[in-house]
Design a protein around this motif. Structure first.
Motif, PDB file in Angstrom:
ATOM      1  N   ALA A   1       0.836  -1.200   0.000  1.00  0.00           N
ATOM      2  CA  ALA A   1       0.000   0.000   0.000  1.00  0.00           C
ATOM      3  C   ALA A   1       0.871   1.250   0.000  1.00  0.00           C
ATOM      4  O   ALA A   1       2.019   1.234   0.454  1.00  0.00           O
ATOM      5  N   THR A   2       0.318   2.342  -0.506  1.00  0.00           N
ATOM      6  CA  THR A   2       0.993   3.633  -0.421  1.00  0.00           C
ATOM      7  C   THR A   2       0.582   4.339   0.873  1.00  0.00           C
ATOM      8  O   THR A   2      -0.432   4.001   1.496  1.00  0.00           O
ATOM      9  N   VAL A   3       1.363   5.347   1.255  1.00  0.00           N
ATOM     10  CA  VAL A   3       1.031   6.146   2.435  1.00  0.00           C
ATOM     11  C   VAL A   3      -0.333   6.801   2.258  1.00  0.00           C
ATOM     12  O   VAL A   3      -1.145   6.840   3.190  1.00  0.00           O
ATOM     13  N   ALA A   4      -0.610   7.298   1.050  1.00  0.00           N
ATOM     14  CA  ALA A   4      -1.892   7.955   0.795  1.00  0.00           C
ATOM     15  C   ALA A   4      -3.057   6.977   0.947  1.00  0.00           C
ATOM     16  O   ALA A   4      -4.117   7.337   1.477  1.00  0.00           O
ATOM     17  N   GLU A   5      -2.883   5.746   0.501  1.00  0.00           N
ATOM     18  CA  GLU A   5      -3.947   4.749   0.631  1.00  0.00           C
ATOM     19  C   GLU A   5      -4.206   4.396   2.089  1.00  0.00           C
ATOM     20  O   GLU A   5      -5.357   4.247   2.511  1.00  0.00           O
ATOM     21  N   VAL A   6      -3.137   4.276   2.854  1.00  0.00           N
ATOM     22  CA  VAL A   6      -3.304   3.992   4.286  1.00  0.00           C
ATOM     23  C   VAL A   6      -4.033   5.142   4.960  1.00  0.00           C
ATOM     24  O   VAL A   6      -4.975   4.944   5.740  1.00  0.00           O
ATOM     25  N   ARG A   7      -3.602   6.376   4.654  1.00  0.00           N
ATOM     26  CA  ARG A   7      -4.213   7.540   5.292  1.00  0.00           C
ATOM     27  C   ARG A   7      -5.683   7.658   4.913  1.00  0.00           C
ATOM     28  O   ARG A   7      -6.546   7.906   5.764  1.00  0.00           O
ATOM     29  N   SER A   8      -6.029   7.514   3.639  1.00  0.00           N
ATOM     30  CA  SER A   8      -7.425   7.671   3.234  1.00  0.00           C
ATOM     31  C   SER A   8      -8.305   6.580   3.837  1.00  0.00           C
ATOM     32  O   SER A   8      -9.468   6.822   4.179  1.00  0.00           O
ATOM     33  N   SER A   9      -7.756   5.383   4.020  1.00  0.00           N
ATOM     34  CA  SER A   9      -8.520   4.307   4.657  1.00  0.00           C
ATOM     35  C   SER A   9      -8.781   4.615   6.128  1.00  0.00           C
ATOM     36  O   SER A   9      -9.890   4.399   6.636  1.00  0.00           O
ATOM     37  N   ARG A  10      -7.760   5.137   6.825  1.00  0.00           N
ATOM     38  CA  ARG A  10      -7.953   5.515   8.221  1.00  0.00           C
ATOM     39  C   ARG A  10      -8.931   6.689   8.338  1.00  0.00           C
ATOM     40  O   ARG A  10      -9.769   6.742   9.240  1.00  0.00           O
ATOM     41  N   ASP A  11      -8.805   7.646   7.411  1.00  0.00           N
ATOM     42  CA  ASP A  11      -9.711   8.789   7.436  1.00  0.00           C
ATOM     43  C   ASP A  11     -11.156   8.357   7.245  1.00  0.00           C
ATOM     44  O   ASP A  11     -12.072   8.927   7.856  1.00  0.00           O
ATOM     45  N   LEU A  12     -11.376   7.366   6.388  1.00  0.00           N
ATOM     46  CA  LEU A  12     -12.735   6.862   6.185  1.00  0.00           C
ATOM     47  C   LEU A  12     -13.313   6.336   7.495  1.00  0.00           C
ATOM     48  O   LEU A  12     -14.464   6.638   7.850  1.00  0.00           O
ATOM     49  N   VAL A  13     -12.522   5.577   8.222  1.00  0.00           N
ATOM     50  CA  VAL A  13     -12.985   5.022   9.499  1.00  0.00           C
ATOM     51  C   VAL A  13     -13.294   6.137  10.493  1.00  0.00           C
ATOM     52  O   VAL A  13     -14.364   6.167  11.118  1.00  0.00           O
ATOM     53  N   HIS A  14     -12.353   7.086  10.643  1.00  0.00           N
ATOM     54  CA  HIS A  14     -12.571   8.173  11.590  1.00  0.00           C
ATOM     55  C   HIS A  14     -13.786   9.003  11.209  1.00  0.00           C
ATOM     56  O   HIS A  14     -14.597   9.385  12.072  1.00  0.00           O
ATOM     57  N   THR A  15     -13.933   9.292   9.930  1.00  0.00           N
ATOM     58  CA  THR A  15     -15.059  10.104   9.467  1.00  0.00           C
ATOM     59  C   THR A  15     -16.381   9.417   9.756  1.00  0.00           C
ATOM     60  O   THR A  15     -17.321  10.032  10.291  1.00  0.00           O
ATOM     61  N   TYR A  16     -16.490   8.141   9.412  1.00  0.00           N
ATOM     62  CA  TYR A  16     -17.736   7.414   9.642  1.00  0.00           C
ATOM     63  C   TYR A  16     -18.044   7.305  11.140  1.00  0.00           C
ATOM     64  O   TYR A  16     -19.204   7.452  11.556  1.00  0.00           O
ATOM     65  N   ARG A  17     -17.028   7.040  11.936  1.00  0.00           N
ATOM     66  CA  ARG A  17     -17.261   6.941  13.384  1.00  0.00           C
ATOM     67  C   ARG A  17     -17.852   8.235  13.945  1.00  0.00           C
ATOM     68  O   ARG A  17     -18.863   8.220  14.672  1.00  0.00           O
ATOM     69  N   LEU A  18     -17.221   9.369  13.629  1.00  0.00           N
ATOM     70  CA  LEU A  18     -17.656  10.629  14.218  1.00  0.00           C
ATOM     71  C   LEU A  18     -18.976  11.098  13.616  1.00  0.00           C
ATOM     72  O   LEU A  18     -19.852  11.593  14.330  1.00  0.00           O
ATOM     73  N   ARG A  19     -19.128  10.946  12.311  1.00  0.00           N
ATOM     74  CA  ARG A  19     -20.378  11.351  11.664  1.00  0.00           C
ATOM     75  C   ARG A  19     -21.587  10.625  12.240  1.00  0.00           C
ATOM     76  O   ARG A  19     -22.544  11.238  12.724  1.00  0.00           O
ATOM     77  N   TYR A  20     -21.548   9.307  12.168  1.00  0.00           N
ATOM     78  CA  TYR A  20     -22.769   8.545  12.384  1.00  0.00           C
ATOM     79  C   TYR A  20     -23.016   8.244  13.859  1.00  0.00           C
ATOM     80  O   TYR A  20     -24.174   8.100  14.268  1.00  0.00           O
ATOM     81  N   THR A  21     -21.957   8.207  14.657  1.00  0.00           N
ATOM     82  CA  THR A  21     -22.167   8.128  16.104  1.00  0.00           C
ATOM     83  C   THR A  21     -22.706   9.453  16.607  1.00  0.00           C
ATOM     84  O   THR A  21     -23.639   9.492  17.426  1.00  0.00           O
TER      85      THR A  21
END
Length: 451
Positions: free
Chosen positions: A362-382
């Protein structure tokens, strides 16, 4: 590459210290119409579901027609500032109007009802935690951008919202040469959608973020169905491609989105559409293509596991209170939609992790965007489910179950907010820079559409 005229015009964007609410955006368009009656007229194009007039400012008399729609998703307010700036410049600068050659139809806010439910975070300290805790995004069949008519294979949607109907009539009335709806994302780099491949436009689009020191988004696209045309430039996400992708992996289209998009509707007029997605918070890792030292398949599997955990937490909370809630608030309706959607996304990621070729690094950008997706969904929907529970408590329906579930979910939200902050230190991007990139995208896209 940015031409000299566009570079000069970007300097007209002022500083902003906050996002503009519905009343400020609509009020500014009304004032411009009053001050410039010879070149601008404000007209009503529809009515929101709660009875608010939907207004459109028409400016200029150029031969080409441009439609600009702000706040198509109510948690995306950068476009309110951009719509006001575009309207001011076109009203005040005759030379600019002539050089661009458009009649502009500017809707400052197409979803006032939903946008008002986000205004608590438009001013004051701007952090991911505060944003998520005051977040609202409508259920799929209440999203103006995704409730245009759709008839594709066995998918059929015709429950068009009043706001969507107003937008449809505007498109059919003016048959736009160019259109944009003013979206933004939350984290990561800047990226674009275009309605058809236009390689000659790519250099200008990619140069805009770099002018302001922002990275292009080189990580994961918003959805696996999206076709990449260039670095950070994608063919527009659409219902048909989404349907075909989900069908290919054995999932159903129902429950993902409701109908088609504004771009799909405008295809009948040959309209060229450009959309820029802008983050709120700076993250230079979003543009880092260097190796991350981990297998890509593992990154996708980890994302799937984290999203499955989130879906389980939200599902457990929702199931526990559904027999006791009485309000059917927008927050509750949205939670009922997004909880199963998160589970579907988790399953899609689990399936995708097994695809051939994903054993690469994986690239650094792919790792970061995957983590960002998790953080975004957690904060948004919780955060949104917490608001649903608080709405019940606020009207006097604070049953022991609702209060207990609220307390536990608040603790989980606090832990997830801390994890998001620990993973990356969020630095809000100056609003002037974001508006300038969006404004520049409008001008570059509009001029290209005429060629």
């Amino acid at each position: 590459m940015l031409n000299e005229d566009l570079t000069h015009e970007l300097e007209t964007v002022p500083d902003f210290d906050r996002f503009a609410g519905v009343d400020e955006v609509v009020g500014e368009l009304a004032r411009l119409a009053e001050r410039h009656p010879s070149v601008a007229v404000l007209r009503r194009i529809g009515t929101s579901r709660l009875g608010e007039p939907l207004l459109c400012l028409t400016v200029g008399d150029g031969p080409a027609q441009g439609v600009v729609v702000g706040m198509p998703h109510p948690n995306e307010p950068i476009g309110g500032l951009t719509a006001m700036h575009l309207a001011r410049r076109m009203c005040e600068d005759a030379a600019l109007r002539r050089s661009v050659g458009y009649t502009w139809h500017i809707v400052g806010c197409i979803d006032p009802d939903g946008t008002r439910l986000n205004e608590a975070w438009f001013t004051g300290e701007f952090t991911p935690c505060r944003y998520g805790r005051n977040f609202y995004r409508p259920a799929g069949d209440e999203q103006v951008e995704w409730t245009f008519p759709l008839a594709y294979k066995d998918a059929y949607f015709d429950r068009v919202l009043p706001e969507t109907l107003a937008w449809m009539r505007l498109i059919d009335d003016v048959r736009p040469t160019f259109m944009t709806s003013l979206h933004n994302s939350e984290r990561g780099g800047v990226f674009y959608y275009v309605s058809r491949p236009e390689p000659a436009l790519h250099p200008a689009l990619k140069a805009l973020p770099l002018r302001y020191g922002l990275p292009l988004h080189l990580g994961e696209p918003e959805h696996p169905s999206v076709r990449r045309l260039d670095d950070a430039i994608y063919l527009m996400l659409n219902a048909r491609a989404l349907y075909d992708y989900l069908e290919s992996i054995g999932q159903k289209f129902d429950g993902q989105i409701a109908g088609a998009s504004s771009t799909e509707y405008a295809e009948r007029h040959g309209t060229f559409v450009t959309i820029v997605e802008l983050p709120y918070w700076r993250d230079d890792a979003a543009g880092d293509h260097s190796p991350a030292g981990v297998p890509y398949a593992r990154v996708v599997r980890d994302t799937a596991a984290d999203l499955a955990e989130l879906a389980a937490v939200l599902r457990c909370t929702l199931d526990a209170v559904l027999g006791e809630v009485v309000s059917n608030s927008p927050f509750l309706r949205a939670s009922r939609f997004f909880v199963p959607l998160v589970a579907d996304v988790a399953e899609s990621e689990r399936i995708r992790a097994r695809e051939p070729g994903n054993d690469r690094e994986a690239t650094v950008a792919e790792v970061r965007s995957s983590r960002d997706l998790v953080h975004t969904y957690r904060l948004r929907y919780t955060g949104m489910l917490l608001r649903a529970l608080e709405a019940e408590i606020g009207i006097g329906n604070g049953t022991p179950t609702i209060r207990a579930r609220h307390r536990v979910l608040e603790e989980i939200y606090t832990a997830w907010a801390a994890a998001a902050t620990a993973d990356t230190t969020p630095e809000p991007i100056p609003l002037r820079d974001l508006v300038a990139i969006q404004y520049g995208t409008i001008l570059a896209g509009a001029r290209h559409a005429k060629t």
